[in-house]
Design a protein around this motif. Structure first.
Motif, PDB file in Angstrom:
ATOM      1  N   TYR A 196       0.831  -1.213   0.000  1.00 39.64           N
ATOM      2  CA  TYR A 196       0.000   0.000   0.000  1.00 39.64           C
ATOM      3  C   TYR A 196       0.863   1.260   0.000  1.00 39.64           C
ATOM      4  N   LYS A 197       1.853   1.254  -0.897  1.00 40.22           N
ATOM      5  CA  LYS A 197       2.712   2.419  -1.079  1.00 40.22           C
ATOM      6  C   LYS A 197       2.606   2.884  -2.529  1.00 40.22           C
ATOM      7  N   PRO A 198       1.472   3.508  -2.871  1.00 37.34           N
ATOM      8  CA  PRO A 198       1.275   3.900  -4.274  1.00 37.34           C
ATOM      9  C   PRO A 198       2.294   4.914  -4.772  1.00 37.34           C
ATOM     10  N   GLU A 199       2.809   5.774  -3.855  1.00 35.01           N
ATOM     11  CA  GLU A 199       3.795   6.763  -4.290  1.00 35.01           C
ATOM     12  C   GLU A 199       5.076   6.067  -4.755  1.00 35.01           C
ATOM     13  N   LEU A 258      -3.038   3.942  -9.252  1.00 35.85           N
ATOM     14  CA  LEU A 258      -3.976   5.065  -9.247  1.00 35.85           C
ATOM     15  C   LEU A 258      -5.259   4.711  -8.508  1.00 35.85           C
ATOM     16  N   LEU A 305      -5.429   2.713  -5.974  1.00 35.54           N
ATOM     17  CA  LEU A 305      -5.094   2.800  -4.551  1.00 35.54           C
ATOM     18  C   LEU A 305      -5.198   4.229  -4.041  1.00 35.54           C
ATOM     19  N   GLU A 306      -4.921   5.182  -4.923  1.00 35.56           N
ATOM     20  CA  GLU A 306      -5.012   6.601  -4.543  1.00 35.56           C
ATOM     21  C   GLU A 306      -6.393   7.176  -4.840  1.00 35.56           C
ATOM     22  N   ASN A 307      -7.318   6.297  -5.233  1.00 33.34           N
ATOM     23  CA  ASN A 307      -8.702   6.678  -5.547  1.00 33.34           C
ATOM     24  C   ASN A 307      -8.785   7.651  -6.723  1.00 33.34           C
ATOM     25  N   GLU A 308      -7.832   7.557  -7.619  1.00 33.66           N
ATOM     26  CA  GLU A 308      -7.838   8.369  -8.839  1.00 33.66           C
ATOM     27  C   GLU A 308      -8.531   7.547  -9.932  1.00 33.66           C
TER      28      GLU A 308
END
Length: 485
Positions: free
Chosen positions: A216-219, A246, A248-251
């Motif tokens: 859970y490290k989308p960056e 994306l 995971l970041e809700n994009e």
């Protein structure tokens, strides 16, 4: 987790081969293919989860090369994956050279699938005695990994590490081991080490990205994606991984743009279209769900299980859009593919409630629970359906049964249970579940979330729920006595 062939699948030569084979299928003609072309096509379809297409390639290959060892091995492996171990043994026995390394390895795989572990262990130990090298150790470790035998896999990996600690193949298999058994942090360290030695190996970047997504490290995943894109910005696996990061970041829109790119260029459109449809389903864009369901259906390239799942999404979407008749037709179509599909029976139950037929709904919900992998989820679905159509007692019965069966799954339904008691005039029980709701799902009372609660129009109930929440916050109510069964 290894993607040894993924880079091959993106080469122009393979794309030409795939196009040639697809044209043959679409035009109902025949062409000559070499055995290695057959196995490559079969591997491609298997990697996409399309076992049916993989089997069709293999069968076509055997019609051209009936005694080819590699094709027979692939056929046998497909049978093992499907659980057809008796048929797999028959194919294996038909191979002339039983002393071949790959044949013996496959026999060990079959033994493991049949839970004949001692025979598998003995065969693999003998195989190593006959072929004492690093690749044999890694092949054995990989077999044990596939069978989730962590201890045996680790033994052979450590043996390989002790002999060749800097071997890239050993490090890659060790990284795959850590990822498979729930240690993505260590796997990421190993993939970074591999990339120090081979920075342009796209598979290593892909697997590093998967580690960061698992963590859970989308960056961090996006940083790795940028490097992978710099190597090849047309690689569709990279684009799919980017869509995952994306999401995971809700994009959502950006993720969909990535998937649209893949849809445009991939030869396996149903696979990616199914992902797009699922996103639209989750985000409640039901008109788009129907659009993509129709696209996928045209391909006629799904298993019966997948078709049943597709018709469930279609049916649910039609119901949400108010098309009851189309929903009913979708349910029947789906059950024709899989008459044990829990979701379809649950949807049928909800459909019966829209018609004001709670008795018929109860029967459908019964089958939905009977065939469900997770009975608590099925009960929750039924309870929520009863709640939406204001069958308070039936909803309450479901929620209480769910709480008894799996209390850890109840958090999202505590306020619903409280509301059922409220509508029944049972104030003491209502208070109990208002407290539990305040503890386990307080977000339901936030102003921005109220439109998503099923009771947002009931001002009186909402005021009571907020009052209980404030009393807990102020110490006027001790929640502990309300959390006991």
């Amino acid at each position: 987790m290894k993607d040894d062939l993924s880079s091959i699948f993106h080469k122009p030569e393979f794309k030409q081969l795939l196009a040639k084979y697809s044209d043959m299928i679409n035009n109902h003609t025949t062409i000559y293919l070499e055995p290695d072309e057959i196995t490559l096509l079969a591997e491609f379809y298997a990697s996409m989860g399309n076992i049916r297409a993989s089997e069709e390639v293999v069968n076509y290959g055997l019609s051209l090369h009936p005694d080819n060892l590699d094709i027979l091995i692939f056929k046998c492996h497909n049978l093992i994956v499907k659980g057809y171990t008796t048929e797999a043994q028959e194919v294996l026995n038909s191979i002339t050279d039983q002393s071949d390394y790959e044949v013996r390895l496959l026999q060990a795989e079959l033994y493991l699938a049949q839970k004949r572990n001692q025979e598998a262990d003995e065969l693999l130990n003998q195989l190593y005695q006959d072929e004492k090298d690093i690749d044999t150790m890694l092949d054995i470790a990989h077999l044990y990994m596939d069978e989730h035998q962590k201890k045996n896999a680790y033994f052979w990996l450590q043996k390989a590490v002790s002999e060749a600690p800097d071997n890239l193949g050993v490090l890659e298999e060790l990284a795959s081991y850590h990822f498979s058994f729930g240690n993505p942090e260590e796997a990421a360290n190993l993939y970074n080490r591999l990339l120090d030695e081979a920075p342009y190996t796209i598979d290593f970047w892909h697997n590093l990205i998967r580690c960061y997504l698992r963590m859970y490290k989308p960056e961090k995943a996006m940083e790795a994606i940028d490097f992978a894109m710099a190597i090849d910005d047309t690689n569709l696996i990279t684009w799919e991984l980017k869509s995952n990061a994306l999401l995971l970041e809700n994009e959502i829109e950006q993720a969909l743009d990535c998937l649209f790119y893949i849809e445009k260029y991939t030869t396996e459109k149903p696979y990616i279209q199914n992902i797009i449809m699922s996103i639209y389903f989750i985000t409640q864009n039901y008109q788009k769900v129907l659009e993509y369901a129709d696209k996928i259906t045209v391909s006629n390239n799904l298993t019966d299980f997948e078709m049943a799942s597709l018709y469930h999404k279609k049916g649910y979407s039609h119901l949400q859009l108010g098309n009851v008749q189309a929903c009913e037709e979708d349910i029947e179509q789906g059950l024709a593919y899989d008459n044990h599909n829990s979701d379809l029976y649950l949807l049928r139950g909800e459909l019966q409630l829209t018609k004001g037929k709670p008795e018929d709904a109860q029967q459908a919900f019964h089958y939905g629970r009977l065939f469900a992998e997770n009975e608590a989820e099925a009960i929750s679905y039924a309870g929520n359906a009863y709640f939406r159509y204001e069958y308070w007692q039936q909803a309450l019965s479901c929620f209480k049964e769910q709480e008894k069966l799996a209390p850890e799954t109840m958090h999202g339904n505590y306020y619903l249970t409280a509301y059922c008691y409220y509508r029944s005039g049972q104030d003491e029980d209502m208070l109990t579940y208002l407290v539990r709701g305040a503890i386990f799902s307080p977000e339901s009372l936030k102003k921005e979330e109220q439109e998503n609660t099923p009771f947002h129009n009931d001002t009186h109930f909402l005021e009571q729920a907020k009052a209980v929440f404030m009393k807990i916050e102020n110490g006027e109510i001790n929640p502990m006595k309300y959390l006991q069964d």
